[in-house]
Design a protein around this motif. Structure first.
Motif, PDB file in Angstrom:
ATOM      1  N   MET A 267      40.658  39.296  26.982  1.00 55.43           N
ATOM      2  CA  MET A 267      40.230  38.630  28.225  1.00 55.43           C
ATOM      3  C   MET A 267      38.950  37.837  27.981  1.00 55.43           C
ATOM      4  O   MET A 267      38.036  38.308  27.306  1.00 55.43           O
ATOM      5  N   TYR A 268      38.879  36.655  28.546  1.00 55.29           N
ATOM      6  CA  TYR A 268      37.707  35.799  28.391  1.00 55.29           C
ATOM      7  C   TYR A 268      36.494  36.383  29.101  1.00 55.29           C
ATOM      8  O   TYR A 268      36.571  36.826  30.241  1.00 55.29           O
ATOM      9  N   ASP A 269      35.362  36.400  28.398  1.00 51.31           N
ATOM     10  CA  ASP A 269      34.113  36.904  28.961  1.00 51.31           C
ATOM     11  C   ASP A 269      33.190  35.722  29.228  1.00 51.31           C
ATOM     12  O   ASP A 269      32.698  35.091  28.281  1.00 51.31           O
ATOM     13  N   PRO A 270      32.922  35.390  30.515  1.00 52.97           N
ATOM     14  CA  PRO A 270      32.101  34.215  30.816  1.00 52.97           C
ATOM     15  C   PRO A 270      30.595  34.480  30.737  1.00 52.97           C
ATOM     16  O   PRO A 270      29.801  33.557  30.876  1.00 52.97           O
ATOM     17  N   GLU A 271      30.186  35.728  30.525  1.00 54.26           N
ATOM     18  CA  GLU A 271      28.776  36.066  30.601  1.00 54.26           C
ATOM     19  C   GLU A 271      27.874  35.251  29.676  1.00 54.26           C
ATOM     20  O   GLU A 271      26.755  34.907  30.044  1.00 54.26           O
ATOM     21  N   PRO A 272      28.303  34.920  28.439  1.00 55.14           N
ATOM     22  CA  PRO A 272      27.417  34.106  27.595  1.00 55.14           C
ATOM     23  C   PRO A 272      27.009  32.779  28.224  1.00 55.14           C
ATOM     24  O   PRO A 272      25.946  32.234  27.907  1.00 55.14           O
ATOM     25  N   HIS A 273      27.834  32.274  29.130  1.00 53.08           N
ATOM     26  CA  HIS A 273      27.505  31.004  29.772  1.00 53.08           C
ATOM     27  C   HIS A 273      26.365  31.136  30.779  1.00 53.08           C
ATOM     28  O   HIS A 273      25.852  30.129  31.269  1.00 53.08           O
ATOM     29  N   LEU A 274      25.971  32.372  31.068  1.00 54.44           N
ATOM     30  CA  LEU A 274      24.830  32.578  31.954  1.00 54.44           C
ATOM     31  C   LEU A 274      23.580  31.914  31.400  1.00 54.44           C
ATOM     32  O   LEU A 274      22.715  31.457  32.153  1.00 54.44           O
ATOM     33  N   LEU A 275      23.478  31.834  30.074  1.00 53.04           N
ATOM     34  CA  LEU A 275      22.302  31.249  29.431  1.00 53.04           C
ATOM     35  C   LEU A 275      22.199  29.748  29.682  1.00 53.04           C
ATOM     36  O   LEU A 275      21.126  29.168  29.489  1.00 53.04           O
ATOM     37  N   LEU A 276      23.287  29.120  30.107  1.00 54.97           N
ATOM     38  CA  LEU A 276      23.251  27.687  30.386  1.00 54.97           C
ATOM     39  C   LEU A 276      22.537  27.355  31.689  1.00 54.97           C
ATOM     40  O   LEU A 276      22.096  26.228  31.896  1.00 54.97           O
ATOM     41  N   LEU A 277      22.438  28.337  32.584  1.00 53.74           N
ATOM     42  CA  LEU A 277      22.005  28.050  33.949  1.00 53.74           C
ATOM     43  C   LEU A 277      20.486  27.968  34.069  1.00 53.74           C
ATOM     44  O   LEU A 277      19.765  28.749  33.449  1.00 53.74           O
ATOM     45  N   PRO A 278      19.987  27.058  34.904  1.00 55.04           N
ATOM     46  CA  PRO A 278      18.555  27.025  35.207  1.00 55.04           C
ATOM     47  C   PRO A 278      18.160  28.259  36.007  1.00 55.04           C
ATOM     48  O   PRO A 278      19.024  28.928  36.600  1.00 55.04           O
ATOM     49  N   PRO A 279      16.865  28.584  36.061  1.00 55.98           N
ATOM     50  CA  PRO A 279      16.425  29.841  36.683  1.00 55.98           C
ATOM     51  C   PRO A 279      16.895  30.046  38.116  1.00 55.98           C
ATOM     52  O   PRO A 279      17.314  31.142  38.477  1.00 55.98           O
ATOM     53  N   GLU A 280      16.838  29.010  38.943  1.00 51.45           N
ATOM     54  CA  GLU A 280      17.212  29.194  40.343  1.00 51.45           C
ATOM     55  C   GLU A 280      18.699  29.508  40.485  1.00 51.45           C
ATOM     56  O   GLU A 280      19.108  30.253  41.384  1.00 51.45           O
ATOM     57  N   GLN A 281      19.523  28.970  39.582  1.00 54.16           N
ATOM     58  CA  GLN A 281      20.944  29.265  39.655  1.00 54.16           C
ATOM     59  C   GLN A 281      21.247  30.672  39.140  1.00 54.16           C
ATOM     60  O   GLN A 281      22.128  31.358  39.674  1.00 54.16           O
ATOM     61  N   ARG A 282      20.530  31.119  38.125  1.00 52.22           N
ATOM     62  CA  ARG A 282      20.703  32.501  37.674  1.00 52.22           C
ATOM     63  C   ARG A 282      20.309  33.470  38.777  1.00 52.22           C
ATOM     64  O   ARG A 282      20.966  34.491  38.993  1.00 52.22           O
ATOM     65  N   LEU A 283      19.235  33.144  39.482  1.00 48.57           N
ATOM     66  CA  LEU A 283      18.798  33.999  40.584  1.00 48.57           C
ATOM     67  C   LEU A 283      19.825  34.001  41.706  1.00 48.57           C
ATOM     68  O   LEU A 283      20.163  35.058  42.258  1.00 48.57           O
ATOM     69  N   ALA A 284      20.340  32.831  42.048  1.00 53.71           N
ATOM     70  CA  ALA A 284      21.346  32.742  43.107  1.00 53.71           C
ATOM     71  C   ALA A 284      22.604  33.512  42.721  1.00 53.71           C
ATOM     72  O   ALA A 284      23.210  34.205  43.547  1.00 53.71           O
ATOM     73  N   LEU A 285      22.993  33.404  41.469  1.00 56.26           N
ATOM     74  CA  LEU A 285      24.198  34.077  40.995  1.00 56.26           C
ATOM     75  C   LEU A 285      24.084  35.595  41.127  1.00 56.26           C
ATOM     76  O   LEU A 285      25.085  36.289  41.327  1.00 56.26           O
ATOM     77  N   ALA A 286      22.877  36.117  41.033  1.00 53.50           N
ATOM     78  CA  ALA A 286      22.680  37.564  41.116  1.00 53.50           C
ATOM     79  C   ALA A 286      23.145  38.130  42.448  1.00 53.50           C
ATOM     80  O   ALA A 286      23.422  39.330  42.546  1.00 53.50           O
ATOM     81  N   TYR A 287      23.266  37.286  43.477  1.00 59.98           N
ATOM     82  CA  TYR A 287      23.655  37.757  44.809  1.00 59.98           C
ATOM     83  C   TYR A 287      25.120  37.463  45.130  1.00 59.98           C
ATOM     84  O   TYR A 287      25.552  37.644  46.270  1.00 59.98           O
ATOM     85  N   ALA A 288      25.873  37.023  44.128  1.00 56.63           N
ATOM     86  CA  ALA A 288      27.313  36.835  44.336  1.00 56.63           C
ATOM     87  C   ALA A 288      28.000  38.193  44.362  1.00 56.63           C
ATOM     88  O   ALA A 288      27.749  39.026  43.487  1.00 56.63           O
ATOM     89  N   PRO A 289      28.856  38.461  45.346  1.00 57.83           N
ATOM     90  CA  PRO A 289      29.616  39.714  45.349  1.00 57.83           C
ATOM     91  C   PRO A 289      30.429  39.842  44.060  1.00 57.83           C
ATOM     92  O   PRO A 289      30.856  38.841  43.475  1.00 57.83           O
ATOM     93  N   GLY A 290      30.631  41.082  43.627  1.00 62.23           N
ATOM     94  CA  GLY A 290      31.294  41.313  42.354  1.00 62.23           C
ATOM     95  C   GLY A 290      32.637  40.637  42.219  1.00 62.23           C
ATOM     96  O   GLY A 290      32.991  40.134  41.143  1.00 62.23           O
TER      97      GLY A 290
END
Length: 216
Positions: free
Chosen positions: A1-24
């Motif tokens: 199964m594809y793991d998208p987590e490494p792409h988290l490093l592409l995001l600017p800080p505000e988007q990483r912070l926003a993503l933290a509040y996405a429901p699972g």
């Protein structure tokens, strides 16, 4: 199964912070869309020759128009395998980034096409999740405008986008829980619409946390 987590490093800080509040249940969808946006940004901002960037963007456009699957060297595409009815918004995102490859200063039409590309992508996300598409598009437009303003250096382009920001409807937007990352980004944009700096101070960070927890 594809793991998208490494792409988290592409995001600017505000988007990483926003993503933290996405429901699972929708986190991977959000990560995929934001990572695609970041990858397209990398192609455009790092382009030495516009033609080469256009070729790379054309490849993404073609791949997203097909039934996105794992492609050697680009696993991010696997994230969009189930987006059959919503892939048009992703293609519009590619078109929007391509509009920024024109000669400076970019005019209102090119800058608007970029903004509307992001609106289309996040609007497709809302439609796919069964959320209020109109509210999502309004919020996405506000964020896209302010984020663009914060990245422009050419004075004429900044003035053009500042005028677009000024006439945008900045009402508070109520979004479904599954669209919480957009609520965070839109809320930060409302606060930063004067200069485009979404996380310029500790108060901005605190604002993002409140938006993430409460949605307003």
């Amino acid at each position: 199964m594809y793991d998208p987590e490494p792409h988290l490093l592409l995001l600017p800080p505000e988007q990483r912070l926003a993503l933290a509040y996405a429901p699972g249940g929708v986190r991977q969808d959000w990560l995929a869309v934001l990572a695609l946006d970041a990858k397209l940004a990398w192609i455009v901002r790092g382009a030495r020759e516009p033609l080469l960037a256009q070729m790379r963007l054309a490849w993404w456009r073609e791949q997203l128009a097909e039934s996105a699957t794992v492609v050697a060297g680009e696993p991010l595409l696997a994230s969009f395998a189930g987006w059959d009815g919503a892939r048009g918004g992703l293609i519009a995102l590619v078109d929007g980034w391509e509009a920024l490859l024109g000669q400076a200063p970019l005019g209102c039409a090119a800058l608007s096409e970029f903004v509307e590309g992001r609106v289309a992508a996040l609007g497709s996300m809302a439609d796919r999740l069964g959320c209020d598409g109109a509210a999502a598009r309004q919020a996405a437009r506000g964020w896209a405008l302010v984020d663009l303003l914060g990245h422009l250096t050419h004075l004429d382009e900044r003035e053009t986008v500042a005028e677009m920001v000024a006439v945008h409807r900045w009402d508070r937007v109520r979004l479904a829980r599954s669209m919480r990352p957009l609520a965070v980004l839109h809320g930060l944009a409302r606060r930063a619409r004067g200069d485009g700096r979404l996380l310029a101070s500790p108060t901005g960070f605190a604002r993002a946390i409140r938006l993430g927890l409460l949605g307003f």
